[in-house]
Design a protein around this motif. Structure first.
Motif, mmCIF file in Angstrom:
data_model
loop_
_atom_site.group_PDB
_atom_site.id
_atom_site.type_symbol
_atom_site.label_atom_id
_atom_site.label_comp_id
_atom_site.label_asym_id
_atom_site.label_seq_id
_atom_site.Cartn_x
_atom_site.Cartn_y
_atom_site.Cartn_z
ATOM 1 N N ASN A 1 0.797 -1.208 0.000
ATOM 2 C CA ASN A 1 0.000 0.000 0.000
ATOM 3 C C ASN A 1 0.839 1.271 0.000
ATOM 4 O O ASN A 1 0.309 2.352 0.185
ATOM 5 N N GLU B 1 -10.699 -9.441 2.315
ATOM 6 C CA GLU B 1 -9.352 -10.001 2.287
ATOM 7 C C GLU B 1 -9.208 -11.023 1.170
ATOM 8 O O GLU B 1 -8.158 -11.104 0.525
ATOM 9 N N SER C 1 -8.707 -9.167 -1.949
ATOM 10 C CA SER C 1 -7.341 -8.659 -2.023
ATOM 11 C C SER C 1 -6.379 -9.727 -2.508
ATOM 12 O O SER C 1 -5.507 -9.468 -3.343
ATOM 13 N N PRO D 1 -6.458 -4.530 2.875
ATOM 14 C CA PRO D 1 -6.935 -5.311 1.725
ATOM 15 C C PRO D 1 -7.253 -4.468 0.489
ATOM 16 O O PRO D 1 -7.258 -4.989 -0.626
ATOM 17 N N LEU D 2 -7.516 -3.177 0.690
ATOM 18 C CA LEU D 2 -7.821 -2.298 -0.436
ATOM 19 C C LEU D 2 -6.570 -1.626 -1.012
ATOM 20 O O LEU D 2 -6.669 -0.835 -1.947
ATOM 21 N N ASP E 1 -3.908 -2.538 -2.923
ATOM 22 C CA ASP E 1 -3.610 -2.681 -4.352
ATOM 23 C C ASP E 1 -4.631 -1.955 -5.217
ATOM 24 O O ASP E 1 -4.288 -1.371 -6.249
#
Length: 408
Positions: A25, A55, A58, A333-334, A336
């Protein structure tokens, strides 16, 4: 630093449980300062059964993120190079275009930095190693450079966009003195100020990371990055977090929102002025206002796209600092997905310029498409009279005839 002192011996079947920095991130300045105390993720889709839906998304998206990023970076590198070439032509040099040029430079360097990162740490990633571990010492050195350089480039782009919006608002709100207030010399000072400001406030981020070596039994060592957490680095990491949360996320989002509203208000005021000039029969002044309005609309689109990109990150950053567990369960998880959105924003300005600026489009074709003639040389258009049947009125059609002559 002597890295030989920072070596951890673990068995090949042990779980690596340490505070490893989440480079996922940080690639374009999402989170460079925060780490999670958990086991390193294996990033295999088969492990997603124990994870939440976010998740699991992700993990699955990470499998294609590298390929999507490489494609976006390739397009972005070409597009931003074209932006720089066009905007630096002599007839294109203005205070606004000067800021846009350096915005393209910042976006280009972001792409150049992210391209090898996506290839090695996503496409060519060793499936046996947790992300972002690598067996190459040179690659972990690049990772350490990437952790700081990408943030600097992305932050410069954010504040240049803010400066661009401020310049344009002043220019159209003060039509008589706007050119004086927003001169090219002041634009140069603004760009230099943004670059120096960004380099200075990122100093805590340069100091926060260190390379750690892990020896897996008799196998070759692997390397990763960790956040330094001993002694004074506790304070440095805290300063780094709040500096980036406020000056890289929250404050820019607030300023972009306010500037967007101010630009819309200024455009509405300029529209009324244009209507008044048209009613007075001043066509030349009306055409000039129309051109300024199209330029403002294009720059407004640039600002709004940046706001759309940065606002979700700003909101998530605020929630992460106020809700326990939100960072690990939602923000990470967000990571990328936020990265690819930011990369797309860095690459799309060329499309906006071509679609909304006649002068940019014309200059681009003059530079890159000069080898394609508008009309074949040695040919000219002639009118040929043809008569329709039943005595109808003859009509004239245009055809191309050669004007080449031969000497006898």
């Amino acid at each position: 630093m002597n890295y030989s002192e920072n070596v951890t011996m673990i068995g090949s079947t042990d779980v690596i449980s340490t505070e490893i920095w989440n480079i996922t991130n940080s690639s374009v300045g999402v989170t460079t300062d925060v780490y999670s105390k958990s086991s390193c993720p294996n990033m295999n889709a088969s492990d997603s059964s124990d994870k939440s839906a976010l998740e699991a998304f992700s993990v699955h998206y990470a499998g294609v993120h590298g390929y999507v990023s490489v494609f976006v970076c390739l397009f972005g590198m070409l597009a931003n190079t074209a932006n720089i070439v066009v905007l630096t032509r002599k007839k294109m040099i203005t205070s606004t275009n000067y800021i846009l040029t350096w915005l393209a430079v910042a976006d280009l360097f972001t792409m150049l930095d992210y391209f090898p990162f996506a290839i090695h740490f996503y496409i060519l990633k060793d499936p046996k190693l947790p992300f972002p571990m690598t067996k190459g010492y040179g690659w972990v050195c690049f990772l350490m450079f990437h952790a700081s350089f990408s943030v600097v480039c992305h932050t410069i782009a954010i504040w240049l966009t803010i400066g661009l919006a401020i310049f344009r608002f002043i220019f159209i709100w003060f039509p008589t003195k706007g050119a004086l207030y927003c001169s090219q010399q002041k634009a140069k000072r603004a760009v230099i100020g943004v670059i120096l400001y960004t380099i200075i406030i990122c100093i805590p981020n340069y100091m926060s990371n260190e390379i750690t070596t892990y020896c897996l039994g008799e196998e070759e060592p692997v390397y990763s990055l960790e956040v330094r957490k001993d002694g004074a680095f506790v304070v440095i990491n805290s300063v780094n977090y709040w500096t980036q949360a406020l000056l890289f996320k929250l404050v820019p989002c607030i300023m972009l929102t306010l500037l967007t509203l101010l630009l819309i208000t200024a455009m509405h005021r300029a529209y009324k002025r244009r209507v008044a000039l048209k009613n007075q029969g001043k066509k030349e002044d009306t055409d000039k206002h129309n051109e300024h309005n199209r330029t403002t609309l294009m720059l407004l689109a640039v600002v709004v796209l940046f706001l759309i990109t940065e606002l979700p990150q700003g909101i998530l950053t605020i929630l992460s600092s106020s809700i326990k567990g939100f960072f690990d369960s939602v923000y990470m998880p967000l990571g990328d997905l936020l990265d690819i959105v930011a990369l797309c924003n860095n690459a799309i300005n060329f499309v906006l310029y071509c679609g909304m600026s006649t002068q940019f489009r014309k200059t681009f074709f003059e530079i890159f498409c000069s080898c394609i003639p508008e009309r074949r040389p040695g040919w000219r258009k002639l009118g040929v009279v043809t008569a329709e049947k039943n005595g109808c009125t003859p009509t004239t059609t245009t055809t191309s005839l050669s004007t080449t002559t031969t000497k006898l």
